[in-house]
Design an enzyme around this catalytic site. Structure first.
Site, PDB file in Angstrom:
ATOM      1  N   GLU A  18      -6.363 -13.418  -2.237  1.00  0.00           N
ATOM      2  CA  GLU A  18      -7.046 -14.350  -1.357  1.00  0.00           C
ATOM      3  C   GLU A  18      -6.697 -14.055   0.106  1.00  0.00           C
ATOM      4  OE1 GLU A  18      -7.036 -18.075  -4.543  1.00  0.00           O
ATOM      5  OE2 GLU A  18      -6.001 -18.294  -2.620  1.00  0.00           O
ATOM      6  N   PRO A  19      -7.585 -14.435   1.033  1.00  0.00           N
ATOM      7  CA  PRO A  19      -7.326 -14.134   2.442  1.00  0.00           C
ATOM      8  C   PRO A  19      -6.183 -14.927   3.049  1.00  0.00           C
ATOM      9  CG  PRO A  19      -9.359 -15.384   2.212  1.00  0.00           C
ATOM     10  CD  PRO A  19      -8.934 -14.984   0.836  1.00  0.00           C
ATOM     11  N   GLY A  48      -0.749 -15.064  -0.873  1.00  0.00           N
ATOM     12  CA  GLY A  48      -0.352 -13.836  -1.541  1.00  0.00           C
ATOM     13  C   GLY A  48      -1.058 -13.715  -2.867  1.00  0.00           C
ATOM     14  N   ILE A  55     -11.778  -7.497  -3.257  1.00  0.00           N
ATOM     15  CA  ILE A  55     -12.029  -7.411  -4.697  1.00  0.00           C
ATOM     16  C   ILE A  55     -12.828  -6.141  -4.985  1.00  0.00           C
ATOM     17  CG2 ILE A  55     -12.973  -8.560  -6.707  1.00  0.00           C
ATOM     18  CD1 ILE A  55     -10.555  -9.955  -5.287  1.00  0.00           C
ATOM     19  N   ASP A  60       2.329  -5.058 -15.197  1.00  0.00           N
ATOM     20  CA  ASP A  60       3.393  -4.074 -15.445  1.00  0.00           C
ATOM     21  C   ASP A  60       2.849  -2.703 -15.849  1.00  0.00           C
ATOM     22  OD1 ASP A  60       5.255  -5.947 -14.747  1.00  0.00           O
ATOM     23  OD2 ASP A  60       5.864  -6.431 -16.782  1.00  0.00           O
ATOM     24  N   ILE A 108       1.874  21.525   6.387  1.00  0.00           N
ATOM     25  CA  ILE A 108       1.801  22.945   6.020  1.00  0.00           C
ATOM     26  C   ILE A 108       0.408  23.504   6.309  1.00  0.00           C
ATOM     27  CG2 ILE A 108       1.830  24.542   4.055  1.00  0.00           C
ATOM     28  CD1 ILE A 108       4.141  22.806   2.914  1.00  0.00           C
ATOM     29  N   HIS A 109      -0.617  22.707   6.079  1.00  0.00           N
ATOM     30  CA  HIS A 109      -1.979  23.152   6.363  1.00  0.00           C
ATOM     31  C   HIS A 109      -2.232  23.280   7.868  1.00  0.00           C
ATOM     32  CE1 HIS A 109      -2.925  22.303   2.142  1.00  0.00           C
ATOM     33  NE2 HIS A 109      -4.099  22.898   2.339  1.00  0.00           N
ATOM     34  N   GLU A 113      -1.487  -3.388  -6.550  1.00  0.00           N
ATOM     35  CA  GLU A 113      -0.551  -4.107  -7.428  1.00  0.00           C
ATOM     36  C   GLU A 113       0.770  -4.439  -6.738  1.00  0.00           C
ATOM     37  OE1 GLU A 113      -2.522  -4.779  -9.376  1.00  0.00           O
ATOM     38  OE2 GLU A 113      -3.519  -3.160 -10.398  1.00  0.00           O
TER      39      GLU A 113
END
Length: 387
Positions: free
Chosen positions: A123-124, A127, A152, A236, A333-334, A359
């Site tokens: 939700e805005p 949490g 979402i 989990d 590295i690139h 998550e």
């Protein structure tokens, strides 16, 4: 249903990732959308029901075996990776408290690809947990739902939103509900959010619910079971799976970095001859292997029926931060050419940042781990005091 060995699946996925998936990645990046044909192809190949039980229409792979495939899938475009990961995880939430009738109406069609659902918790103004503010009030055979959800994923293609809310007047974990809300429910408004930094083509929605009427028959479990449906069934194993997607993306980044180091010549010699590049490659390889073992440790415990909340948080936290380290070194590295959108490492670098939010952030994972450490310390102190 056709029986395949893990080796069969691995060969099939490797060929798909190197062939059709690579072509889809180019189209998705060019158009900014994920074609419906991608969903259909992933479903037709059986990739979206790998973990579901056979009696529900899946292939019944163990979690450990599935993660070895997910490591390979993670080399695909980020949006395709998310489809495979979420679909192979969400059935657990749907099935965890489903009645026999709901197994037929929701779970089996979801596993079979005839129905699409998406996890609807964030939700805005709160949490993603016990402080959810979206409410429901029961009136006869319906719930009247009011509130907001945002960020979402799959809001554009979902037939149902697996929405978590609470009964009016309740707080904390009490009174929470898990409701299957149809996308065409009166009073449900979906606003498309701005495109994300990575995972191009995956649409996120901001949902506003105003007096939405949802049948009580669409409730999974009992009143008060909402957070258990959200966390015990889904979180989990999903956190653990995200850890393995980080391993797969990091492995692909390492491959690209090593190939570039061998091919790129500066001052008369390949980059691979330079000691600092060799040190980075060694650190990257070791980081990846450490994350893989943390993830597989959690997966084996899950397959053995043991709780993995702490292990999943450890795997997710370490692997997501590992991926950031590895993709950063790979891009370094690139050099300059890797920063342009024509480079695969540029896409991997963008896509990698999302996993640290999925998550729960690293900070959330650290809270879970620290709580376990302190609980064990308190228990040890109490044992000493009793002795």
């Amino acid at each position: 249903m056709q029986t395949r060995t893990l080796a069969d699946w691995m060969a099939d996925v490797d060929a798909y990732v190197a062939g059709p998936a690579a072509m889809w990645a180019q189209e998705i990046e060019a158009t900014g959308t994920v074609p419906q044909a991608v969903w259909e192809e992933l479903n037709d190949r059986g990739y979206l029901r790998l973990t579901a039980p056979r009696d529900l229409g899946g292939y019944g792979l163990s979690f450990t075996d599935y993660l070895q495939l997910l490591e390979r899938f993670a080399a695909m475009h980020g949006s395709m990776r998310v489809i495979v990961h979420v679909t192979n995880s969400l059935w657990r939430s749907l099935a965890s408290k489903a009645s026999a009738e709901q197994l037929e109406r929701f779970v089996k069609p979801f596993i079979g690809g005839q129905l699409r659902a998406t996890f609807t918790l964030t939700e805005p103004n709160s949490g993603s947990g016990a402080d959810i503010k979206t409410t429901a009030r029961r009136e006869g055979c319906e719930y009247i739902v009011n509130g907001e959800k945002w960020m979402i994923i799959f809001s554009d293609v979902a037939d149902y939103f697996l929405l978590f809310c609470r009964l009016e007047g309740t707080s904390g974990g009490e009174g929470t509900l898990a409701l299957m809300v149809p996308k065409d429910t009166a009073g449900l408004e979906i606003e498309w959010m701005a495109p994300a930094m990575g995972i191009t083509g995956t649409q996120h929605g901001h949902l506003r619910l105003v007096n939405c009427r949802v049948p009580v028959s669409n409730r999974l479990g009992e009143e008060g079971d909402g957070l258990e449906v959200a966390f015990r069934g889904f979180l989990d194993p999903s956190r653990t799976a995200i850890g393995m997607t980080c391993v797969g993306a990091a492995k692909r980044s390492l491959e690209l970095a090593a190939e570039h180091a061998l091919a790129r010549v500066t001052f008369g010699q390949p980059l691979a001859k330079r000691q600092i590049i060799q040190m980075w490659l060694a650190e990257m390889a070791t980081d990846i292997e450490a994350a893989r073992h943390l993830v597989l440790h959690a997966a084996r415990k899950f397959d053995a029926g043991q709780p993995i909340t702490v292990e999943a948080s450890m795997a997710k936290m370490f692997a997501t931060e590992m991926l950031q380290r590895v993709t950063d070194k790979a891009l370094q590295i690139h050099g300059g050419p890797g920063y342009f959108k024509s480079s695969e490492i540029e896409r991997l670098y963008r896509d990698a940042r999302m996993q640290r939010f999925e998550e729960g952030t690293s900070e959330i994972q650290k809270m879970v781990i620290a709580r376990d450490v302190l609980d064990k310390a308190k228990a040890a102190r109490e044992r000493r005091n009793r002795g």
